[in-house]
Each structure stands twice: as structure tokens, then as C-alpha cells.
Design a protein around this motif. Structure first.
Motif, PDB file in Angstrom:
ATOM      1  N   MET A   1       0.837  -1.196   0.000  1.00 53.42           N
ATOM      2  CA  MET A   1       0.000   0.000   0.000  1.00 53.42           C
ATOM      3  C   MET A   1       0.871   1.245   0.000  1.00 53.42           C
ATOM      4  O   MET A   1       1.967   1.256   0.546  1.00 53.42           O
ATOM      5  N   LYS A   2       0.336   2.269  -0.603  1.00 52.84           N
ATOM      6  CA  LYS A   2       1.027   3.558  -0.683  1.00 52.84           C
ATOM      7  C   LYS A   2       0.075   4.648  -0.212  1.00 52.84           C
ATOM      8  O   LYS A   2      -1.082   4.703  -0.647  1.00 52.84           O
ATOM      9  N   PHE A   3       0.536   5.495   0.695  1.00 51.01           N
ATOM     10  CA  PHE A   3      -0.294   6.622   1.099  1.00 51.01           C
ATOM     11  C   PHE A   3       0.551   7.886   1.238  1.00 51.01           C
ATOM     12  O   PHE A   3       1.782   7.832   1.320  1.00 51.01           O
ATOM     13  N   ILE A   4      -0.146   9.015   1.291  1.00 51.89           N
ATOM     14  CA  ILE A   4       0.477  10.331   1.388  1.00 51.89           C
ATOM     15  C   ILE A   4       0.261  10.871   2.795  1.00 51.89           C
ATOM     16  O   ILE A   4      -0.833  10.778   3.350  1.00 51.89           O
ATOM     17  N   HIS A   5       1.314  11.443   3.352  1.00 52.30           N
ATOM     18  CA  HIS A   5       1.220  12.097   4.654  1.00 52.30           C
ATOM     19  C   HIS A   5       1.337  13.606   4.461  1.00 52.30           C
ATOM     20  O   HIS A   5       2.352  14.096   3.970  1.00 52.30           O
ATOM     21  N   LEU A   6       0.294  14.318   4.826  1.00 54.39           N
ATOM     22  CA  LEU A   6       0.276  15.780   4.851  1.00 54.39           C
ATOM     23  C   LEU A   6       0.110  16.228   6.302  1.00 54.39           C
ATOM     24  O   LEU A   6      -0.471  15.510   7.117  1.00 54.39           O
ATOM     25  N   THR A   7       0.579  17.431   6.617  1.00 50.49           N
ATOM     26  CA  THR A   7       0.378  17.918   7.969  1.00 50.49           C
ATOM     27  C   THR A   7       0.376  19.439   8.025  1.00 50.49           C
ATOM     28  O   THR A   7       0.936  20.105   7.152  1.00 50.49           O
ATOM     29  N   ASP A   8      -0.289  19.974   9.043  1.00 51.24           N
ATOM     30  CA  ASP A   8      -0.234  21.394   9.392  1.00 51.24           C
ATOM     31  C   ASP A   8      -0.537  22.303   8.212  1.00 51.24           C
ATOM     32  O   ASP A   8       0.282  23.113   7.794  1.00 51.24           O
ATOM     33  N   THR A   9      -1.759  22.189   7.711  1.00 50.80           N
ATOM     34  CA  THR A   9      -2.177  22.985   6.559  1.00 50.80           C
ATOM     35  C   THR A   9      -2.580  24.412   6.955  1.00 50.80           C
ATOM     36  O   THR A   9      -2.490  25.326   6.132  1.00 50.80           O
ATOM     37  N   HIS A  10      -3.096  24.620   8.155  1.00 51.35           N
ATOM     38  CA  HIS A  10      -3.309  25.958   8.751  1.00 51.35           C
ATOM     39  C   HIS A  10      -4.126  26.904   7.865  1.00 51.35           C
ATOM     40  O   HIS A  10      -3.773  28.081   7.714  1.00 51.35           O
ATOM     41  N   LEU A  11      -5.222  26.451   7.309  1.00 52.00           N
ATOM     42  CA  LEU A  11      -6.055  27.329   6.504  1.00 52.00           C
ATOM     43  C   LEU A  11      -6.752  28.378   7.363  1.00 52.00           C
ATOM     44  O   LEU A  11      -7.052  28.135   8.535  1.00 52.00           O
ATOM     45  N   VAL A  12      -7.018  29.541   6.759  1.00 47.21           N
ATOM     46  CA  VAL A  12      -7.675  30.637   7.464  1.00 47.21           C
ATOM     47  C   VAL A  12      -8.989  30.987   6.772  1.00 47.21           C
ATOM     48  O   VAL A  12      -9.211  30.640   5.607  1.00 47.21           O
ATOM     49  N   ALA A  13      -9.856  31.687   7.498  1.00 49.82           N
ATOM     50  CA  ALA A  13     -11.233  31.885   7.063  1.00 49.82           C
ATOM     51  C   ALA A  13     -11.347  32.666   5.763  1.00 49.82           C
ATOM     52  O   ALA A  13     -12.211  32.389   4.928  1.00 49.82           O
ATOM     53  N   ASP A  14     -10.496  33.679   5.581  1.00 46.81           N
ATOM     54  CA  ASP A  14     -10.619  34.515   4.387  1.00 46.81           C
ATOM     55  C   ASP A  14      -9.782  34.009   3.220  1.00 46.81           C
ATOM     56  O   ASP A  14      -9.680  34.699   2.191  1.00 46.81           O
ATOM     57  N   ALA A  15      -9.174  32.826   3.369  1.00 43.70           N
ATOM     58  CA  ALA A  15      -8.313  32.248   2.334  1.00 43.70           C
ATOM     59  C   ALA A  15      -7.138  33.157   1.999  1.00 43.70           C
ATOM     60  O   ALA A  15      -6.568  33.075   0.915  1.00 43.70           O
ATOM     61  N   GLY A  16      -6.760  34.001   2.955  1.00 44.51           N
ATOM     62  CA  GLY A  16      -5.653  34.919   2.732  1.00 44.51           C
ATOM     63  C   GLY A  16      -4.330  34.367   3.216  1.00 44.51           C
ATOM     64  O   GLY A  16      -4.181  33.166   3.459  1.00 44.51           O
ATOM     65  N   ASN A  17      -3.372  35.273   3.384  1.00 45.84           N
ATOM     66  CA  ASN A  17      -2.015  34.881   3.752  1.00 45.84           C
ATOM     67  C   ASN A  17      -1.882  34.657   5.256  1.00 45.84           C
ATOM     68  O   ASN A  17      -2.628  35.212   6.061  1.00 45.84           O
ATOM     69  N   LEU A  18      -0.880  33.858   5.596  1.00 50.47           N
ATOM     70  CA  LEU A  18      -0.514  33.594   6.976  1.00 50.47           C
ATOM     71  C   LEU A  18       1.002  33.507   7.030  1.00 50.47           C
ATOM     72  O   LEU A  18       1.603  32.681   6.336  1.00 50.47           O
ATOM     73  N   TYR A  19       1.635  34.382   7.801  1.00 51.43           N
ATOM     74  CA  TYR A  19       3.098  34.444   7.905  1.00 51.43           C
ATOM     75  C   TYR A  19       3.765  34.643   6.533  1.00 51.43           C
ATOM     76  O   TYR A  19       4.842  34.126   6.267  1.00 51.43           O
ATOM     77  N   ALA A 104     -10.401   3.882  13.421  1.00 59.58           N
ATOM     78  CA  ALA A 104      -9.490   2.854  12.936  1.00 59.58           C
ATOM     79  C   ALA A 104      -9.788   2.558  11.475  1.00 59.58           C
ATOM     80  O   ALA A 104     -10.955   2.519  11.057  1.00 59.58           O
ATOM     81  N   VAL A 105      -8.724   2.350  10.673  1.00 59.58           N
ATOM     82  CA  VAL A 105      -8.841   2.057   9.253  1.00 59.58           C
ATOM     83  C   VAL A 105      -7.836   0.967   8.904  1.00 59.58           C
ATOM     84  O   VAL A 105      -6.715   0.964   9.420  1.00 59.58           O
ATOM     85  N   GLU A 106      -8.222   0.056   8.034  1.00 58.49           N
ATOM     86  CA  GLU A 106      -7.287  -0.949   7.545  1.00 58.49           C
ATOM     87  C   GLU A 106      -6.441  -0.323   6.433  1.00 58.49           C
ATOM     88  O   GLU A 106      -6.966   0.124   5.423  1.00 58.49           O
ATOM     89  N   PHE A 107      -5.142  -0.283   6.640  1.00 56.60           N
ATOM     90  CA  PHE A 107      -4.194   0.184   5.631  1.00 56.60           C
ATOM     91  C   PHE A 107      -3.415  -1.032   5.139  1.00 56.60           C
ATOM     92  O   PHE A 107      -2.334  -1.345   5.632  1.00 56.60           O
ATOM     93  N   GLY A 108      -3.977  -1.742   4.166  1.00 57.92           N
ATOM     94  CA  GLY A 108      -3.335  -2.957   3.689  1.00 57.92           C
ATOM     95  C   GLY A 108      -3.213  -3.967   4.812  1.00 57.92           C
ATOM     96  O   GLY A 108      -4.197  -4.314   5.475  1.00 57.92           O
ATOM     97  N   ASP A 109      -2.000  -4.421   5.081  1.00 57.61           N
ATOM     98  CA  ASP A 109      -1.748  -5.385   6.143  1.00 57.61           C
ATOM     99  C   ASP A 109      -1.616  -4.727   7.514  1.00 57.61           C
ATOM    100  O   ASP A 109      -1.342  -5.413   8.507  1.00 57.61           O
TER     101      ASP A 109
END
Length: 270
Positions: A1-19, A104-109
Motif C-alpha cells: 500500500m502507498k499513502f500520502i502524509h500531509l500535515t499542518d495545513t493551517h487554513l484561514v477563514a478569508d483564504a488569505g495569507n498567513l506568515y 481505525a482504518v485498515e491500511f493494507g496489512d
């Protein structure tokens, strides 16, 4: 199995800039890159801090950003998130009997367990007895090797400002996994905004840079001052096999030119 790990997306309400950068645009670029370069991925896991202030509108933007993905997405909460607003826009995501975003989720084995370390009003991680009881029940009910997903690390990482707001009371968590450590093959976490990997009490762990802003590698700072830095955002490409958990870090906005190393491989040098 292959999966993608994303983290800390930090979206804001107005879809504007952050830092100084735009978290919505950065996440959209990550999604486009995943679809172009990793279209065979079976899942995407996001380890918390989905939004920066927990505003409802930010979760609407998050849902919009993730909609093009052709594989299932498995998010958890971080300290910047608000459970009620998250559940309003992601009602399909699992919860335990106490209402925590744990499932809980089955990720392949493997058995993938997604944990909730969010506590309203504080930035450090909390994993209470109720959450720990659910975790232990899941570990006891399966004989499969386990992957854990959580936002806050349960061990020090050497950056004092981040250790100050990691999982503070580790007792319930460590009690929950006691006796099952050998089956926990990897812990994927967020919160730190840095590429880190290692082993704690025999358990492998890893995290990576967030999709918007990063934390500087500052091993001599104080507890109260988090130092930010602009570095390339990342996502992880995780390949699971019976005898291996293999993790590649992809700097998805790196525009460096690709070129052939064939001549050097053949021993032809100028």
C-alpha cells in the motif's frame, strides 16, 4: 500500500495569507502535485492543524481543497483546530463513543489508528483516560501491525518551545500502548513543522514540514519563543510492505531542474 502524509495545513477563514504565504494556495499546490506525481496513492492522511484559528469558513476552504483528490482522506485534529467546526464540514470522519475524532482504518496489512490530542483552550497535547481506553481497546482487538497518527508527539524533540506544547501528560497514552509497543511499527505526527525521524522506546516515528510555514531548527532557544522560518513545504510518500515502512519526503514546490546522471553512472566524466 502507498499513502500520502500531509500535515499542518493551517487554513484561514478569508483564504488569505498567513506568515507571508497563502495556506490555501499551498495546499492546492500539494493536491495538484499528488495527483500528477502520486496518482496511485491509496489514501491521504493529514495529521492535524487543519486550520489556524478553527474558524468554520476555514474548514469550508479545506473541504474545497481536498475535493479533487481521488483517494480517501483521513484527517485528525491539532491544537489549532475546533472539533465542533471540523465535524460540521467533515461529518463522515469517524469518532469514538465519547465524541473524540478517533477511528481505525485498515491500511493494507496494517491497522491505522487515528488519534485526537486536541483540547480546547490550550496548545499542548492532551490524551485523556477516555481517549486512552479507546486506543487500548483497538490495540487489543487486532493482531495486525499498527500505524499511529496523532498531532502532538509524546516524546521530546529537542526544540524547547515545541516540547513545551507537545503531549504534556503522557501517562494515559503510555499506559494504553503498554505491552503493544512491538506491534506499533510507526507513529506519524505533525505539530513540529520540521522533517524529523527517529525511534522512541523501540517505536519508529516521523514527521515533516507543514504545507504553509515552518519552525526553525533552534536547539538552544527558550520555551516561550517559537522561531519561524520559510523553508520548502513537504508531503510524505509512504510505502508499506510486510517487512518495511518506507517514507520519502517530497518538497513539492522545489523547481530545481531535473537532469540525467547517466553519463556519470557509465563512468563518462568531463
Amino acid at each position: 500500500m502507498k499513502f500520502i502524509h500531509l500535515t499542518d495545513t493551517h487554513l484561514v477563514a478569508d483564504a488569505g495569507n498567513l506568515y507571508g504565504t497563502n495556506p490555501k494556495q499551498r495546499l492546492q499546490q500539494a493536491v495538484a502535485h499528488i495527483l500528477a506525481r502520486q496518482p496511485d496513492a491509496d489514501a491521504v492522511a493529514i495529521t492535524g492543524d487543519l486550520t489556524h484559528y478553527g474558524h468554520a469558513e476555514a474548514y469550508a476552504h479545506l473541504r474545497e481543497c481536498l475535493e479533487p483528490l481521488t483517494m480517501p482522506v483521513f484527517p485528525i485534529l491539532g491544537n489549532h483546530d475546533r472539533r465542533q467546526h471540523f465535524q460540521q464540514y467533515f461529518p463522515q470522519v469517524g469518532r469514538d463513543p465519547k465524541g473524540f475524532v478517533q477511528y481505525a482504518v485498515e491500511f493494507g496489512d496494517y491497522l491505522a489508528l487515528f488519534l485526537d490530542t486536541n483540547e480546547a483552550g490550550v496548545h499542548w497535547g492532551v490524551f485523556c483516560e477516555h481517549r486512552a481506553a479507546w486506543l487500548r481497546e483497538q490495540l487489543a482487538a487486532s493482531a495486525k501491525p499498527v500505524l499511529l497518527f496523532m498531532h502532538h508527539p509524546f516524546f521530546p524533540i529537542g526544540i524547547r518551545s515545541m516540547d513545551f506544547i507537545s503531549l504534556r501528560d503522557t501517562g494515559p497514552f503510555l499506559a494504553a500502548i503498554a505491552g503493544f509497543e512491538a506491534r506499533i511499527r510507526q507513529v506519524f505526527f505533525g505539530h513540529i513543522h520540521r522533517p524529523i525521524c527517529g525511534v522512541y522506546r523501540g517505536i519508529g516515528y516521523s514527521t515533516l514540514r507543514g504545507t504553509n510555514h515552518q519552525v526553525a531548527l533552534d536547539l538552544h532557544g527558550d520555551e516561550r519563543h517559537i522561531v519561524g522560518v520559510h523553508e520548502q513545504p513537504q508531503y510524505g510518500v509512504v510505502l508499506l510492505a510486510a517487512d518495511q515502512v518506507l517514507i520519502h519526503a517530497e518538497d513539492y514546490l522545489d523547481c530545481g531542474e531535473r537532469y540525467s546522471l547517466h553519463e556519470m553512472r557509465e563512468g563518462k566524466q568531463d
